[in-house]
Design a protein around this motif. Structure first.
Motif, short mmCIF file in Angstrom:
data_model
loop_
_atom_site.label_atom_id
_atom_site.label_comp_id
_atom_site.label_asym_id
_atom_site.label_seq_id
_atom_site.Cartn_x
_atom_site.Cartn_y
_atom_site.Cartn_z
N LYS B 42 -12.16 -24.15 -26.24
CA LYS B 42 -11.92 -24.51 -27.60
C LYS B 42 -12.86 -23.70 -28.57
CE LYS B 42 -15.38 -26.74 -24.21
NZ LYS B 42 -15.46 -26.57 -23.12
N THR B 43 -13.70 -23.22 -28.25
CA THR B 43 -14.83 -22.39 -29.26
C THR B 43 -13.99 -21.06 -29.94
OG1 THR B 43 -17.04 -22.66 -27.81
CG2 THR B 43 -16.64 -21.11 -29.51
N THR B 44 -12.36 -20.71 -29.02
CA THR B 44 -12.01 -20.23 -30.24
C THR B 44 -11.07 -20.05 -30.82
OG1 THR B 44 -11.30 -18.52 -27.71
CG2 THR B 44 -10.18 -18.04 -29.38
N LEU B 45 -10.52 -22.07 -30.48
CA LEU B 45 -10.25 -22.58 -31.47
C LEU B 45 -10.66 -22.57 -32.73
CD1 LEU B 45 -7.44 -24.32 -32.17
CD2 LEU B 45 -8.60 -26.16 -30.96
N ILE B 46 -11.93 -22.97 -32.47
CA ILE B 46 -12.72 -22.99 -34.11
C ILE B 46 -12.92 -21.52 -34.92
CG2 ILE B 46 -15.01 -23.72 -34.82
CD1 ILE B 46 -15.84 -25.62 -32.96
N ASN B 47 -13.71 -20.72 -33.49
CA ASN B 47 -13.35 -19.65 -34.38
C ASN B 47 -12.48 -19.38 -34.80
OD1 ASN B 47 -15.94 -18.67 -33.39
ND2 ASN B 47 -15.14 -17.65 -31.26
N THR B 48 -10.78 -19.41 -34.72
CA THR B 48 -9.23 -19.52 -35.42
C THR B 48 -9.09 -20.06 -36.68
OG1 THR B 48 -8.54 -19.15 -32.96
CG2 THR B 48 -7.42 -19.24 -34.78
N ILE B 49 -9.74 -21.28 -36.73
CA ILE B 49 -9.39 -22.26 -37.82
C ILE B 49 -10.93 -21.81 -38.65
CG2 ILE B 49 -9.74 -24.55 -38.60
CD1 ILE B 49 -9.13 -25.81 -36.17
N SER B 50 -12.18 -21.43 -38.35
CA SER B 50 -13.46 -21.27 -39.65
C SER B 50 -12.72 -19.45 -40.06
CB SER B 50 -14.72 -21.07 -39.02
OG SER B 50 -14.46 -20.85 -37.87
N GLY B 51 -11.73 -19.03 -38.82
CA GLY B 51 -11.45 -17.29 -39.53
C GLY B 51 -12.88 -15.89 -39.37
N TYR B 52 -13.38 -16.66 -38.10
CA TYR B 52 -13.84 -15.52 -37.10
C TYR B 52 -12.93 -14.54 -36.58
CZ TYR B 52 -17.87 -17.87 -39.37
OH TYR B 52 -18.34 -18.94 -40.07
N VAL B 53 -12.20 -15.70 -35.94
CA VAL B 53 -11.01 -14.64 -35.38
C VAL B 53 -9.47 -14.59 -36.40
CG1 VAL B 53 -9.37 -15.17 -33.15
CG2 VAL B 53 -12.28 -14.77 -33.03
N PHE B 54 -8.71 -14.23 -35.60
CA PHE B 54 -7.10 -14.11 -36.19
C PHE B 54 -6.52 -14.51 -35.52
CE2 PHE B 54 -9.36 -12.32 -39.77
CZ PHE B 54 -9.24 -12.63 -40.47
N PRO B 55 -5.19 -15.50 -35.29
CA PRO B 55 -4.64 -15.89 -34.18
C PRO B 55 -3.51 -14.97 -34.53
CG PRO B 55 -4.12 -17.23 -36.08
CD PRO B 55 -5.46 -16.61 -36.84
#
Lengths: 332, 250, 299
Positions: B42-55
């Motif tokens: 869940k948190t990874t999903l938010i991180n990805t959408i907000s740009g902290y993590v790149f898919p």
């Protein structure tokens, strides 16, 4: 709505200006009783400017510099060089020159150092300041080395002051500096209370969140760094004219220590802190100078302040004033 | 109108499949609650959408624009804003100032240094309305560290709201809040979302809260969306209940 | 064309510089590793070691044992180490106070201590530089081509090597060493496992002081000590730990070596800009490899 922006004692302009006015009024009397103490007040009013800049950087932006003497040195040597090589002794031009030079140097150094915080920033600044200090020594054929640069009396508004007696000359220096300090306090007050100022405080408190609400923290820090350097540079130019001598001492690490100590003593994060700190510092210094181990006292004071009264004298005064106001309200 | 479209997002951390082919669409004004056991992504999903993590692969389309490679700050400027699981505020400032900072950034006023704040009545007014939105008016002049944890959570969310987002993502807005206050906090946050009409994605652990306030619920498990539908539908699904109970309470 | 003799001398200077810097940096890193305090006072301990040898240690040895080389090599540095250990013991309560406080507090308190120490040196030993080069002179020199290599400096290098070995044995093979390393990884966990953390902290601070004092004591006969030296050393030692990585044992060595190489090169080419160039390198390293060249490993 605007009431929410109301300032507590020390953060308001009024308390700052009242204190300045008191000093300006009692100065001639103090000078008349003892010129030595009059000159101490002159030091006090001069150093407020540098301390304001330091407080912007440390108190409001959260960057602790152990090398603020760097910019005092730049300001002082700018004035010294302008006199020595260009024959300029106009204090206004000295100040303009030092504003320019400290801004340029701060821009060049700031582009690198504002990327670091805490220990790295503190020591980088110490190191860079020591480099400049050593250059003032090593290039003695330009700077005069330890003998320094001796300066003539400054002129003001194009009027030479050479013929005046020392007392009048010093009075002119004092009131000119008071005038300048008043303006610079006002400007700094606006900066601190502007959107920019609040942004700096936010960066100080939480750099990560600040970044994530879209603030370019390096740019903001760089601006603060440059403003802070300019303020220090102005004090440098004034000190050069007050002492009429520029030596590498002004750029030495103990001068940075003096800035750190005086600001802490007055109180960081409170606007009036530098104003109070500068005067109290110079009063203590002039007592302590008789006792040669002044640095020892300063070091012990720094530790005591950090541990026992982290808000400095201004915080103590604020608590006192607020409690009087509070009891007044209950009584009335 | 479609505001966010995720196309087959994948993100692996070592051998762990944090996101394993996430595809979904959010429409403007929609409020989605994401649930799922710990480690569901869940948190990874938010991180990805907000740009902290790149898919690792897949695409993120926001308002018909591919933002898969944009930086977090670019996304904030486009209106994608998030809050964090732990309170993340400006600790030596008052509640009011915390919100002002965010407004300053949102209006790009941070370079303005010659005039004091009282001359910027636009942001002062907006700050008042945000305070009202979250019912923080009476606490506005308090230092952020002097108010309750629940209220700090609210301020945290209010900071995000002040950025005038189009899509807001809240990572467990009631985590760490005392049980008795959770309802109150969640109600205030949802009211704010409704009033402003912002599209929202909320991670929530507390099933009671989800079932009471959620509309569209998305269930994640092992990096996949295993169910996506109305609250009633999800609540009745025995299979999902098993996974959630296993994850949350085991 | 650079001659062989010159090359030998330069390389040997690098080793000497590395030894001296290492003895300062390793203590700085020990304290940072275990207490998360960047101890700005640390270089003052090295300076105190220098002053102790120059102003006290050599005098004691000569008056008791006469001017003979072996005692002069061994006893004054040990006296210096002892005095610095005592000084560390005196400031230890402040370190306990600072651990866990914000780095602002730590910076200011250790900075205050630095100011105090520098003035204490002036109070006791005055403003003139002090020398005590008896051991250095008596040890003589080796001749390489047209160059002289002081034997004393070889002694310093060998002593540093032995200290590294002893330190390694202490940290890796003794119970207290294991506790020190454990604390630097996770002090709360170490405490939870029943270790006497306060004792570990005390040993760390005293060990760091011991190494700095010994280092200063070994260094002094080959040079002189003067006011302001603590700050100069601070600035250098800080580059060492930045390059090597804060809190890294291996990094102390890597950093000391690189800084010594840089110093040797810059002193040869641009003596005025020595410090500036070293700092430029440090900033580059910090920019591209923020965890330092020690590879980010702790030990």
């Amino acid at each position: 709505m605007v009431e929410r922006l109301k300032k507590a004692f020390g953060d308001d302009l009024r308390s700052n200006f009242i204190l300045l006015a008191i000093i300006a009024v009692i100065y001639p009397a103090i000078y008349a009783i003892s010129p030595g103490w009059g000159i101490v007040l002159g030091h006090g009013i001069t150093w407020i400017i540098a301390l304001l800049g330091f407080n912007l950087l440390f108190g409001y932006t959260g960057l602790l510099s152990f090398g603020h003497a760097l910019f005092l040195g730049i300001g002082a040597y700018t004035a010294g060089f302008m006199y020595k090589y260009l024959g300029i002794n106009s204090i206004e031009l000295h100040i303009l020159g030092s504003i320019l030079s400290s801004a340029v140097v701060a821009l060049a150094i700031g582009l690198v150092v504002v990327r670091y915080t805490r220990i790295f920033f503190a020591i980088f600044m110490l190191a860079i300041a020591q480099v400049f200090w050593s250059l003032y020594y090593k290039f003695y054929w330009i700077t005069g080395g330890t003998d320094g640069i001796k300066m003539a009396r400054f002129s003001i508004l194009g009027i030479s002051l050479e013929h005046l007696d020392f007392t009048t000359y010093h009075h002119i220096y004092f009131y000119f500096t008071t005038f300048l300090t008043t303006i610079l306090i006002y400007l700094m007050w606006r900066i601190v209370n502007s959107p920019f100022g609040l942004t700096l405080k936010a960066i100080r408190d939480n750099e990560v969140r600040a970044k994530f609400i879209g603030i370019d923290i390096y740019k903001m820090r760089l601006y603060a760094f440059i403003i802070s350097a300019i303020y220090a540079g102005i004090t440098g130019a004034l000190v050069a004219n007050h002492h009429r001598l520029v030596t590498p001492d002004i750029a030495y690490w103990t001068t940075s220590g003096k800035v750190v100590f005086a600001t802490l003593l007055g109180g960081t994060r409170i606007f009036i802190g530098p104003l109070i700190g500068s005067f109290i510092f110079h009063v203590i210094e002039s007592f302590a100078m008789r006792f040669i181990y002044w640095q020892l006292i300063m070091g012990a004071f720094i530790i005591a302040i950090v541990i026992l009264m982290p808000g400095g004298i201004a915080q103590i005064l604020r608590t006192f004033v607020e409690s009087i106001r509070h009891s007044g309200r209950i009584g009335g | 109108m479609e505001i966010l479209k995720l196309v087959n997002l994948k993100k692996y951390f070592g051998g762990v499949r944090a996101l394993d082919g996430i595809s979904t669409t959010l429409h403007e004004g929609e409020v989605v609650t994401i649930i799922g056991p710990n480690g569901a992504g869940k948190t990874t999903l938010i991180n990805t959408i907000s740009g902290y993590v790149f898919p690792d692969s897949g695409r993120i389309i926001y308002m018909n624009e591919d933002i898969t490679k944009s930086t977090p700050i670019e996304r904030v400027n486009k209106g994608i804003v998030r809050s964090f699981q732990l309170v993340n505020t400006f600790d030596k400032l008052t509640v009011y100032e915390n919100i002002l900072v965010s407004l300053i950034s949102s209006r790009k006023y941070q370079n303005k240094m010659t005039k004091t704040l009282d001359s910027y009545t636009d942001i002062l007014e907006e700050a008042e309305s945000i305070l009202k939105l979250f019912e923080l008016g009476d606490k506005a002049d308090n230092l952020i560290t002097s108010i309750s944890y629940g209220d700090r959570k609210l301020v945290d969310v209010a900071i995000s709201f002040a950025l005038n987002p189009k899509l807001i993502m809240l990572d467990e807005p009631t985590s760490g809040v005392a049980t008795k206050d959770k309802d109150d906090i969640m109600k205030k946050i949802l009211e704010a979302i409704m009033k402003t009409g912002v599209t929202a994605m909320i991670i929530e652990h507390d099933m009671d809260i989800v079932f009471r306030y959620g509309k569209r619920v998305m269930v994640m498990h092992q990096g996949k969306i295993i169910a996506d539908g109305g609250v009633e539908e999800i609540r009745k699904d025995e299979e999902i209940k098993k996974i959630l109970l296993g994850g949350v309470y085991a | 064309m650079i001659e062989l003799g010159e090359v030998v001398v330069r390389i040997y200077n690098i080793f000497f510089g590395t030894s001296v810097l290492f003895l300062i940096a390793v203590g700085l890193n020990l304290i940072y590793g275990v207490m998360r305090i960047v101890n700005l006072t640390h270089p003052a301990f090295f300076t105190l070691g220098c002053y102790t040898v120059a102003g006290l240690g050599v005098g004691i040895v000569i008056s008791l044992l006469g001017t003979s080389l072996t005692p002069l090599l061994i006893i004054p540095p040990l006296i210096a180490a002892l005095i610095v250990v005592i000084a560390s013991l005196i400031v230890f309560p402040l370190f306990i106070y600072m651990s866990g406080k914000g780095d602002e507090v730590q910076l200011l308190v250790t900075y205050g201590l630095l100011l105090i120490f520098e003035d204490v040196f002036r109070l006791i030993w005055g403003v003139e530089p002090l020398r005590a080069s008896q051991a250095y002179e008596m040890a003589g020199s080796l001749i390489v081509g047209e160059y002289l290599i002081p034997v004393y400096n070889i002694y310093v290098i060998l002593s540093a090597l032995i200290l590294v070995l002893l330190l390694w044995l202490l940290l890796f093979k003794t119970k207290i060493g294991i506790l020190i390393r454990a604390s630097s990884m996770d002090i709360e966990m170490t405490a939870a496992l029943g270790a006497d953390v306060k004792k570990v902290l005390l040993v760390t601070v005293l060990l760091a002081g011991f190494l700095a004092g010994l280092g200063g004591g070994l260094y002094l006969p080959s040079a002189s000590v003067m006011l302001g030296m603590s700050v100069e050393l601070l600035v250098l030692a800080f580059v060492v730990v930045v390059i090597g990585g804060l809190g890294s044992f291996l990094g102390s060595f890597v950093g000391s070596f690189i800084v010594s190489v840089l110093r040797t090169i810059t002193l040869m080419l641009f003596p005025e800009l020595e410090l500036a160039l070293i700092y430029i390198v440090a900033i580059l390293i910090l920019t591209f490899k923020p965890e330092g060249l020690g590879g980010g490993r702790k030990w």
